[in-house]
Write an enzyme that holds these catalytic residues in place. Structure first.
Site, PDB file in Angstrom:
ATOM      1  N   GLY A 212       1.061  -1.008   0.263  1.00  0.00           N
ATOM      2  CA  GLY A 212      -0.093  -0.330   0.128  1.00  0.00           C
ATOM      3  C   GLY A 212       0.712   1.149   0.543  1.00  0.00           C
ATOM      4  N   GLY A 213       0.641   2.523   0.719  1.00  0.00           N
ATOM      5  CA  GLY A 213       1.242   3.045   0.948  1.00  0.00           C
ATOM      6  C   GLY A 213       2.112   3.401   1.353  1.00  0.00           C
ATOM      7  N   GLY A 451      13.024  11.071 -36.378  1.00  0.00           N
ATOM      8  CA  GLY A 451      12.578  11.651 -35.532  1.00  0.00           C
ATOM      9  C   GLY A 451      13.684  12.076 -33.632  1.00  0.00           C
ATOM     10  CB  ALA A 452      15.400   9.029 -33.350  1.00  0.00           C
TER      11      ALA A 452
END
Lengths: 578, 919
Positions: A212-213, A451-452
């Protein structure tokens, strides 16, 4: 308790306590075989008959209070902790430093026992480090409103004083009997940790079984280190079984092998000791806060040494049978250019198509982001983008200069990636680089396509300087680009092929002629367009550097840029996306 | 150089003119080897003050693996003197010649005066040395003429025979001998030739035997039978009888010259077996038809081979033996633990020997050593030894046979350095002298001032020296590459560690630099050397060094636990143990037998089970629970590593416990045994250790309390241990005067508490017993006693495998790990990387997947055989992720075992340990 014990110092204290309480006299009963763990010759009976005044009573109470947090949940609980091969929080502290810790809020909590959480300041080497650690022997290290508050105070103090934080997490989660209080405790700690995120770096160590936390909180920190035989996750396998009917072991659900592959943890070690030592090694690359530089160490390794190995590496790689398309491990290059060949890789077992590592150049800590063609051709996929983004953002916040070593054919296309959201993850990497304000250089080693290329710290994303080696191949597209560039020529070849067949040429021969033509076009494409010339002519690249001089060129530039750079907290507009 | 008063000094710093004259500062040396000796040479050169030195740097030491930069470079003083080469030596003859040329070119163009080759492969290559000599550079080591004469085995043996140096008895020309017997003399030979129509001319310059050899060659060509099978049988019998006269207990090996793989070989025990054996090997070798070459070797079969060697040093005029080294503890031709063997040591041990048998055995050793030292000096002188070399022999009982001379410094040279130093005295002035402790320094000195150096005396430094080779190997001592060292504790007192420089900290940050054990050259990481005033002290120190060494990292496997176990085993038996060269394999099998048992031992299950049996009362239960970690933690640690367990068993069996039938009888207070265990595991309490590396504090309290209780009880009563023990059992106060009844009651309770549940320790010897490990022993004559289970080749194989189960495959196919373009070969003009029917090793590259013009080599983490290829003629075809590429047959398939089955087995094995049932 005899007075001398108070004076024997902090650590022997702990032991003295055990001796005093644990070996209590056996209760003798008739007709029974008695059993004790006490040497009757050293434990004489009831000799404490010294005069006992008010002062002594107060002192006794004081002593008991002082020692209470040190006992944790008592020897039985400590034994249980040890039987799982886990240390107590006090023992973990001893591994971090041999100096006495400065503990804050020692008796916090209704039971005056520290409320299952230890907080303090340690002297590690000559640096002050804030630490917290759950005491699993008390209420399984669980959180309630009280210790949440205690933790928040420590965290905020670390932020205020500008000292790094090390968290030793060993907590079952919220203390259920505390009800909403437990949740409030976590909220308070979450908030504090988020507030210091980007102010001081933090290293979170995962011990034991956290749920959990107890998982969220540490992941709010800068780096996470998990050792073998530990678990963390939203809930344990028990709950998973009840709720979802999934039968899975703790290790398969949230062990290091899981988190190291998802990227939730940054480093995996063999055991608790390994984690503690690794944290200290990592710390040697981290600044105290966002207003100072990472520790500078003057180097004995000449910054201008010619690196023959770099040349040999490239010659061997590119002259091999697979030529310019031969993958190679970029860390082989990295170890040639850093001070004394040392570097520290983060997330070293996942997404190794992109390497993120700290190293030093001329004594300055540098963050390296390097495409690694040895793994999946060095293509940037979701995992690599995520790994890179996190690292770039960290360096940005903490004034660490960066060097990008570029050798990628681009982002990985395909169904799997698109469905997983590569556009978003790639965008994050791009934005993190655009936002980068620290000195930053790029060295294009080989492939820089499309794009790279644009994304990977190009001049127009804000690089200080972009260098290239002669082996660079900067182009809009990789070899497949010939289909577009030579569209007409290819059409002509296909036309000729059909024509030849029509004219009665055997199919095989016609095909051979056509394929020879296509191969010639491929070669032409590589020759004419797969090189750094165009980029140089447009000023997309500053200059070509000779193999063997990378360390000198990059190192000198980093030294220069750092001399003009003032470390300071990030300011300015918050962007819409992280 | 060490001065008279024990100070380290350079020659040119000496006040003595004579000593000054041995100045070494003119040397500029190129070091052409790698490994621990490279760093050692650098250190020695720094200390003796040569002008400068340089090294070669191979690709594998710099750019082939990440984190494997040659560690020596971190502190290298002469950055200009790093010479990059593709590799240190060549793979084939052609490459070797190229490399020699390269090295000489480097040496010449950089004005090196000397070349040092350490114990590298080329260090005794006469061709290499000769090329260096021709180039006008001094080779720091034995000259080419030494290497040529002594290096070739047959040549060396020939010289040895002439010098009456003991070599393996036997003959290699049985056919010629038989022919000579028939012909009787030269005339006889001529006649035989004539009778068979052979064109034979007698050569008066060579022996009758050699003439017979020539005639035989002619007869083979003409397929004429000069010597019959019966002749050979008779001759073999006569030669064998000669050998048996001297070595009556040994067997004799007959081996057909062209034989191999065990074919055409027989080992005969007595005269009655000779005839058949000869017939069989000739039949097996298919040479019964007349006129075939039927020559075979006859040689003494060495049953119990020990590998001993003598360190030699010489300048061409004089030669001095520096004692021996026992290197019998070896595996796969790799030495593991080497111990010095000197006359001084043996004399001491003979004096202290407890039994006559041991005394006799050691006396035999002393005789052998003395003879070997004498003969080695004779041999060294004959070949003109002008540096250091090693005279290698095999020893069997009181016989020793020369094998070869290694004309170079050896890995284990430091063992000798620990035992002796050299004292050089001015012949003109006895008061002027100096010492040399390093053999590398001696080599430098000899290479520059050889002829001028007077013959030194050997002076004892330590009675014993020993070396442990730390290798990157798994539990069964097979190479394990790829681990990364994250931390290695600094050497401790009495420890000399040659680690290639791995331990040199980052000069800037002072942190340990991570180092990958790529295994590019060999698996050796470091040499750990120690010494002592006796062999026991020496081994105790080595054990302590190994115990306290912290070597941590990722995926790291070393032979450290094996060494720790083995040395403790020897310490527990007899430090003068005389292992043969096959002992290690048997030992490993025995440890494998332990591994087989402990993999199914569940300490917690046993603990719980014993709890039921001893459900005394609440008080006892509480005490027992309190002792849980105290007892189970070291037990679990011991049982997690079979080598560690082996050492503990060897060290304490017969001392801390004995057996009565199948029952363990403790010979010592169990609390002390527990304490021994903590100490053995390096878990005892010391201030400098971190809490996780020592006994937990709450356990320490009990252990200390308990030990002091028994101590106090003894001192308070002043009674013998056995009497106190008796009293505690009977419950009767042994001395009411000193101890009140009330205190005595407490004593009984304490005794009960401290002993409670300690019986769980019995599982340690029990595991030793049921595995058969405890049957491995040493007899009074110091020879190993090995049960059949650990000598049988087949069972050894099975048992050793238990130490490192090979990686297993889950399926019978190999699939593409990613999508892309498939290639079966690295380039169009190359053969496929693997094809149907081929066997592949773990990690071997099998095919290539091209993704965006990058060629990824694909391998799998297990071994197997390719059954068929699903991608025949498919180079360039697109494959999708998980598409099958090969059908295979893995070497090891995973045998699916359910969790339940495992639990049942573990329970059965675990409980059998406390019920003494046979598994």
């Amino acid at each position: 308790m005899p007075e001398s014990l108070i004076l024997t110092g902090y650590f022997s204290y702990h032991l003295a306590f055990l001796k005093y309480f644990d070996l209590a006299k056996p209760a003798f009963m008739e007709n029974n075989k008695h059993s004790s763990l006490k040497n009757p010759f050293t434990h004489s009976e009831g000799s404490h008959t010294k005069p006992h005044g008010l002062y002594e009573s107060a002192l006794d109470m004081g002593n008991q209070l002082i020692e209470r947090p040190l006992h944790g949940g008592g020897v039985d609980r400590i034994q249980v902790q040890h039987s799982k091969d886990r240390m107590t929080v006090w023992e973990r502290i001893k591994v971090l430093t041999d100096k006495e810790p400065n503990i804050y809020y020692q008796n916090w909590g209704t039971n005056l026992d520290g409320a299952s959480l230890v907080t303090g300041i340690l002297k590690v080497g000559n640096r002050d480090v804030a630490i917290y650690g759950h005491d699993f022997t008390l209420r399984a290290g669980s959180m309630d409103a009280t210790n949440g508050s205690k933790l928040a105070r420590l965290i905020l103090m670390a932020g205020e004083h500008g000292i790094p934080l090390i968290g030793m997490n060993d907590s079952a989660g919220a203390y259920v009997p505390a009800g909403v209080g437990g949740l409030d405790g976590y909220s308070e700690a979450f908030t504090a940790l988020r507030k210091i995120s980007g102010v001081v770096p933090s290293i979170m160590l995962m011990f034991g079984f956290n749920a959990g936390g107890g998982s969220y909180l540490p992941r709010q920190g800068s780096f996470m280190i998990q050792c073998e035989n530990t678990f963390f996750g939203l809930t344990g396998p028990g709950v998973v079984k009840t709720v979802l009917g999934e039968d899975i072991s703790a290790d398969d659900l949230g062990g290091p092998k899981v988190h190291s592959q998802s990227g939730v943890v940054d480093l995996v070690t063999n055991d608790e000791y390994g984690s503690l030592k690794r944290a200290l090694r990592l710390l040697s690359y981290l600044p105290d806060n966002n207003r100072t530089f990472a520790p500078f160490t003057p180097t004995s390794d000449p910054i201008d040494r010619f690196t023959y190995e770099e040349e040999i590496l490239f010659r061997k790689t590119f002259n091999s049978p697979t030529g310019m398309n031969t993958p190679f491990d970029i860390t082989l290059f990295l170890q040639q250019i850093t001070d004394n060949g040392a570097y520290f890789e983060l997330q070293p077992t996942r997404a190794r198509n992109l390497i993120t590592a700290f190293g030093r150049m001329g004594g300055h800590v540098v963050g390296f982001v390097a495409n690694n063609s040895a793994v999946s051709s060095g293509q940037i996929d979701i995992g690599a983008a995520r790994k890179g983004t996190r690292f770039v953002r960290f360096c940005n916040l903490y004034n660490i200069p960066m060097i990008f070593l570029e050798d990628t054919t681009g982002f990985l296309p395909g169904k799997e990636q698109e469905h997983g959201g590569i556009v978003e993850e790639g965008r994050r990497l791009l934005d993190s680089i655009i936002d980068l304000r620290t000195p930053r250089l790029t060295l294009i080693i080989r492939n820089a396509f499309g794009g790279a290329y644009a994304t990977f710290n190009s001049y127009f994303t804000g690089a200080d300087v972009v260098y290239t080696l002669p082996t660079a191949r900067i182009a809009v597209m990789g070899p497949a680009g010939k289909d577009y560039v030579y569209k007409d020529e290819i059409q002509e070849l296909n036309r000729a092929y059909k024509e030849n067949i029509k004219n009665g040429m055997p199919e095989a021969e016609a095909r051979k002629t056509r394929d020879a033509g296509l191969a010639a076009l491929s070669q032409r494409y590589e020759r004419e367009l797969m090189n750094p010339k165009e980029a140089l002519s447009l000023g997309s690249v500053s200059s070509v550097i000779r193999p063997g001089t990378s360390r000198k060129v990059l190192g000198n530039m980093i030294t220069y840029l750092m001399s003009k750079y003032q470390p300071s907290p990030m300011t300015g507009v918050q962007r819409e996306f992280e | 150089m060490i001065t008279q008063d024990g100070k380290v000094q350079k020659f040119n710093e000496s006040e003595s003119k004579w000593i000054q004259s041995f100045d070494l500062s003119s040397i500029k040396c190129l070091i052409v080897c790698r490994g621990p000796v490279r760093k050692e040479a650098m250190d020695v050169f720094d200390e003796i003050g040569i002008q400068e030195y340089g090294i070669l740097l191979s690709e594998k030491d710099s750019i082939v693996y990440p984190m494997t930069l040659a560690p020596e470079l971190r502190s290298f003083r002469f950055k200009e003197n790093i010479h990059r080469v593709p590799d240190y030596m060549g793979a084939g003859q052609e490459e070797k010649i190229k490399r020699i040329g390269e090295i000489i070119q480097i040496a010449k163009s950089n004005y090196y005066t000397h070349i040092f080759a350490g114990y590298g492969f080329m260090a005794e290559d006469a061709e290499f040395i000769e090329a260096i000599e021709k180039a006008g550079i001094t080779f720091m080591g034995p000259s080419s003429h030494v290497a040529r004469q002594a290096g070739a085995k047959d040549q060396a043996k020939k010289i040895a025979r002439q010098l009456k140096v003991s070599v393996t008895p036997g003959v290699d020309n049985i056919s010629a001998l038989a022919l000579v017997r028939k012909a009787k003399n030269e005339e006889g030979l001529k006649k035989i030739a004539k009778d068979n129509g052979l064109d034979f001319k007698l050569n008066a310059k060579v022996s009758l035997e050699e003439n017979a050899e020539t005639l035989l060659e002619l007869s083979y060509a003409a397929t004429k039978e000069l010597v019959t099978v019966v002749d050979l049988q008779e001759e073999a019998l006569s030669e064998s009888k000669k050998i048996w006269e001297k070595f009556s207990k040994n067997r004799i090996r007959y081996k057909y010259i062209g034989g191999g793989g065990g074919k055409g070989q027989r080992v005969v025990k007595g005269a009655d077996e000779v005839k058949n054996a000869v017939m069989e090997i000739l039949a097996e070798s298919k040479v019964l038809s007349p006129g075939s070459n039927r020559n075979f070797l006859i040689e003494l079969n060495i049953e119990n081979t020990r590998h001993n060697e003598i360190q030699l040093i010489g300048n061409g005029d004089w030669v001095l033996a520096l004692g021996g080294r026992d290197c019998s503890l070896q595996m796969h031709e790799q030495k593991l633990l080497e111990l010095s063997n000197t006359q001084e040591l043996l004399q001491d041990e003979i004096k202290n020997a407890a039994s006559p048998a041991k005394k006799a055995s050691l006396k035999g050793d002393l005789k052998v050593l003395t003879e070997m030292e004498e003969q080695s000096e004779v041999f060294g002188k004959a070949v003109g030894l002008n540096s250091v070399s090693t005279f290698e022999s095999i020893v069997e009982g009181e016989n020793h046979f020369f094998m070869e001379m290694n004309t170079r410094i050896q890995v284990e040279h430091r063992v000798t350095e620990m035992a002796y130093k050299l004292k050089f005295t001015n012949p003109e002035n006895k008061k002027e002298f100096f010492y040399i402790e390093s053999l590398i320094e001696a080599m430098a000195l000899l290479s520059l001032h050889g002829k001028r150096l007077p013959k030194p005396e050997r002076v004892l430094r330590n009675i014993s020296g020993g070396e442990v080779r730390i290798n990157a190997t798994n539990q069964s001592l097979q190479p394990h590459a790829g681990g990364v060292i994250h931390n290695w504790s600094a050497p401790i007192d009495h420890e000399i560690r040659d680690d290639q420089g791995i331990g040199i900290l980052d000069p800037d940050t002072g942190l340990f630099i991570h180092y990958r054990l790529a295994g590019a050259y060999d698996s050796n990481i470091a040499l750990v050397v120690s010494y002592g005033e006796s062999r026991r002290e020496n081994l105790e120190r080595l054990a302590h060094i190994l115990k306290t060494t912290v070597l941590r990292g990722q995926d790291l496997q070393t032979n450290l636990p094996m060494h720790y176990g083995l040395i403790n085993w020897i310490l527990g038996k007899d430090v003068m143990f005389k292992p043969n060269t096959r002992f290690m394999l048997s030992y490993l099998a025995a440890v494998g037998a332990l591994a087989e048992v402990i993999k199914d031992v569940d300490v917690d299950l046993i603990w719980e089970h014993l709890k039921k049996e001893a459900a005394d009362n609440k008080e006892a239960a509480k005490v027992r629970a309190r002792k849980y970690t105290l007892l189970t933690r070291p037990l679990k640690a011991l049982l997690s590593q079979p080598h560690t367990l082996a050492g503990f068993l060897g060290r304490y069996h017969g001392k801390s416990w004995t057996f009565s039938g199948n029952d363990v009888v403790f010979q010592k207070n169990t609390l002390e045994i527990l304490n021994d265990l903590y100490v053995y595991l390096n878990l005892e309490d010391t201030a400098e250790k971190d809490p996780c590396h020592k006994i937990w504090d709450h356990d320490l309290v009990i252990l200390k309390e308990g030990l002091s209780f028994y101590e106090d009880l003894k001192t308070q009563t002043g009674l013998e241990c056995s009497v106190v023990k008796e009293a505690l059992i009977s419950g009767k106060n042994p001395s009411p005067k000193e101890i009140s009844e009330d205190v005595w009651k407490h004593c009984q309770a304490a005794h009960h508490g401290f002993q409670l549940a300690n019986d769980i320790l019995k599982i340690i010897p029990t595991i030793g017993k049921i595995s058969g490990f405890l049957d491995l022993d040493i007899d009074e004559k110091l020879d190993a006693v090995i049960p059949e289970k650990f000598t049988n080749t087949e069972s050894i194989h099975t048992l050793v495998k238990k130490l490192t189960p090979p990686p297993k495959a889950k399926s019978d196919e190999i699939v593409a790990p990613m999508g892309g373009m498939f290639y079966s070969r690295e380039a169009p003009d190359r053969p496929p990387m693997i094809k149907a029917g081929d066997h592949f090793e773990t990690g071997q590259a099998l095919f290539i997947i091209e993704v965006m013009k990058m060629f990824n080599r694909i391998s799998v983490p297990f071994s197997g055989t390719i059954v068929s290829c699903c991608m025949e003629d498919a180079d360039g075809k697109i494959v999708t992720k998980a598409q099958p590429i090969f059908k295979i047959r893995p070497d090891e398939m995973i045998k699916e075992e359910t969790e339940e089955e495992i639990q049942i087995r573990r329970k059965k094995v675990s409980l059998s340990l406390i019920h003494q049932e046979k598994i």
